[in-house]
Design an enzyme around this catalytic site. Structure first.
Site, PDB file in Angstrom:
ATOM      1  CB  CYS A  64     -55.532 -88.252 -15.014  1.00 55.78           C
ATOM      2  SG  CYS A  64     -55.835 -88.858 -13.347  1.00 55.78           S
ATOM      3  CG  ASP A  86     -63.463 -92.558  -8.725  1.00 54.87           C
ATOM      4  OD1 ASP A  86     -64.579 -93.110  -8.760  1.00 54.87           O
ATOM      5  OD2 ASP A  86     -62.420 -93.126  -9.076  1.00 54.87           O
ATOM      6  CD  GLU A  93     -59.206 -91.518  -7.554  1.00 54.24           C
ATOM      7  OE1 GLU A  93     -59.889 -91.548  -8.585  1.00 54.24           O
ATOM      8  OE2 GLU A  93     -58.341 -92.372  -7.292  1.00 54.24           O
ATOM      9  CG  HIS A 128     -63.071 -99.123 -16.840  1.00 54.27           C
ATOM     10  ND1 HIS A 128     -62.700-100.387 -17.196  1.00 54.27           N
ATOM     11  CD2 HIS A 128     -61.955 -98.376 -16.906  1.00 54.27           C
ATOM     12  CE1 HIS A 128     -61.415-100.395 -17.452  1.00 54.27           C
ATOM     13  NE2 HIS A 128     -60.933 -99.201 -17.278  1.00 54.27           N
TER      14      HIS A 128
HETATM   15  C1  PEP Z   1     -60.735 -90.664 -12.001  1.00 58.81           C
HETATM   16  O1  PEP Z   1     -61.340 -91.166 -11.053  1.00 58.81           O
HETATM   17  O2  PEP Z   1     -60.956 -89.514 -12.432  1.00 58.81           O
HETATM   18  C2  PEP Z   1     -59.706 -91.439 -12.723  1.00 58.81           C
HETATM   19  C3  PEP Z   1     -58.961 -90.876 -13.637  1.00 58.81           C
HETATM   20  O3  PEP Z   1     -59.563 -92.754 -12.422  1.00 58.81           O
HETATM   21  P1  PEP Z   1     -60.568 -93.920 -12.875  1.00 58.81           P
HETATM   22  O4  PEP Z   1     -61.458 -93.371 -13.945  1.00 58.81           O
HETATM   23  O5  PEP Z   1     -59.705 -95.019 -13.374  1.00 58.81           O
HETATM   24  O6  PEP Z   1     -61.284 -94.223 -11.611  1.00 58.81           O
HETATM   25 MG    MG Z   2     -60.663 -92.905 -10.042  1.00 58.01          MG
END
Ligand code: PEP
Ligand code: MG
Length: 409
Positions: A326, A279, A255, A13
């Site tokens: 995403c 994920d 995911e 993150h």
């Molecule tokens: C992902 O897991 O690809 C995603 C976009 O969500 P996050 O990175 O917030 O877990």
């Molecule tokens: Mg995620």
């Protein structure tokens, strides 16, 4: 101006935040805090993942030149801001961006994305006392959706846990937080908290094209439970005589491998999918996304990952729903060719990555991308896939090599 960390991987993150705030960063250096002393001069090259301590004059000059080249490249790409993401043979995809804060909208628009493919909402719950109210969230969602004037804004419901910690909620420390009580699991256990957010999203849907998306769906049962709570939130607004879009589109993030492998079933229950590769890759390959020691195993090009992605896109299309991505993979230039060729409908990424991906899409033929994706799926290793796509990328768009700042894409 920039930062480096000992821990983390490129989809942790912290790295994602750095990208969206456009701060150069290199993560997962293991011993940076031991080796670097106060007063040391550093070059932080976020494009290459390199940190240079106390550079000499020659090195400084070289990196100044590289920085200038980067700014010039950005300027060239900014020229495409108002152009659609359309291939040379007329295949159009949706270009969207990921945000965490309403303040990032300007950056999304200036980088030429025409919607939000992932609005991460954990920020409301972090670094504060108490929980965010319905009104506070409603105002924020409304602000974002009105700025996009009818273009899609996908709001993802609370995805706490993993490497996103919430100060206020009583979430116990877990041995395996990425496999634990996170995201939709937490929300289904705390419907009173979940519904506050759902009502805020629904209320904002009266002001623009908002869609709601559930994270970490592992199967049909969990999805149905989330939708049932959304229905309750709708009913509560009806009773309060508050307007909202009755037909708000509902999406599932894909995911978790179990969702990826049953997405023919999930596709019958939602309006769209968004592939969360950050994920999905960590779960499919059993590679913790924030552990720098095993970061070398975190391979978006691994044949298992490509097969999963193909399966998700095909299953979505079979049920006539659109499929977006995403996760950070959507913003990786060479991989964009594979995703395009597999038929991905929407690409959503950090705003700063949008211009380059758009440039690639606008400079290739869909036919060629399809062939590249087909061929990519025949390789046995991720390295082979990577070498092949990089080679094809520069063959098809030689200009990219000349202008891009990156030494390795
Ligand atoms: C992902 O897991 O690809 C995603 C976009 O969500 P996050 O990175 O917030 O877990
Ligand atoms: Mg995620």
């Amino acid at each position: 101006m920039g930062f480096v960390t000992d821990i983390g991987g490129r989809t942790s993150h912290t790295a994602i935040m750095a990208k969206s705030l456009e701060i150069p960063a290199v993560v997962g250096l293991e011993k940076a805090t031991v080796k670097i002393k106060a007063g040391d001069m550093l070059i932080v090259d976020g494009s290459d993942g390199t940190v240079i301590m106390n550079p000499d004059a020659r090195m400084l000059k070289q990196y100044h030149a590289k920085q200038q080249k980067f700014f010039r490249f950005e300027k060239t790409l900014f020229g495409l801001k108002d152009e659609p993401a359309e291939t040379l043979d007329g295949h159009r995809v949706e270009m969207a961006a990921n945000i965490e804060l309403p303040e990032e909208i300007d950056s999304v628009i200036s980088h030429g994305a025409n919607g939000i493919g992932l609005y991460r909402t954990e920020y409301f719950y972090m670094n504060r006392r108490g929980l965010p109210t319905e009104d506070e969230q409603f105002e924020a969602y409304k602000k974002v959706v009105t700025r996009f004037e009818g273009n899609p804004v996908v709001v993802r419901t609370l995805d706490l846990g993993g490497d996103k910690f919430l100060s206020q909620l009583e979430v116990p420390h877990e041995m395996n937080p990425f496999l634990g009580w996170r995201a939709i699991r937490f929300c289904l256990a705390k419907p009173e908290i979940f519904k506050v957010q759902l009502r805020a999203i629904l209320r904002a849907s009266a002001f623009g094209n908002i869609k709601v998306m559930f994270p970490m769906i592992s199967g049909v049962e969990e999805l149905r439970q989330a939708i049932a709570i959304l229905e309750e939130a709708k009913e509560e607004l009806r009773v309060r005589k508050i307007k909202f879009n009755e037909d708000i589109e509902i999406g599932a993030m894909i995911e978790i491998p179990s969702a990826a492998l049953t997405c023919d079933l999930l596709a019958k229950e939602v309006d769209f999918f968004s592939i969360g590769t950050n994920d999905l890759i960590q779960y499919a390959l059993a590679v913790d996304r924030v552990n720098e020691k095993i970061a070398y195993l975190y391979e978006p090009t691994h044949p298992a990952v490509l097969r999963l992605i193909k399966g998700i896109i095909d299953a979505g299309h079979k049920e006539n729903i659109w499929v977006g991505m995403c996760g950070e993979m959507a913003g990786e230039v060479a991989l964009g060719l594979i995703l395009l060729g597999l038929g991905l409908d929407e690409f959503s990424m950090s705003p700063a990555a949008v211009p380059e991906i758009k440039y690639v899409i606008r400079n290739v033929r869909f036919d060629d991308a399809k062939k590249i994706a087909e061929k990519a799926l025949t390789f046995s290793t991720g390295t082979e896939v990577e070498e092949f796509t990089n080679k094809r990328l520069y063959e098809l768009i030689p200009n990219l090599k000349k202008i891009s700042n990156k030494t390795k894409p």
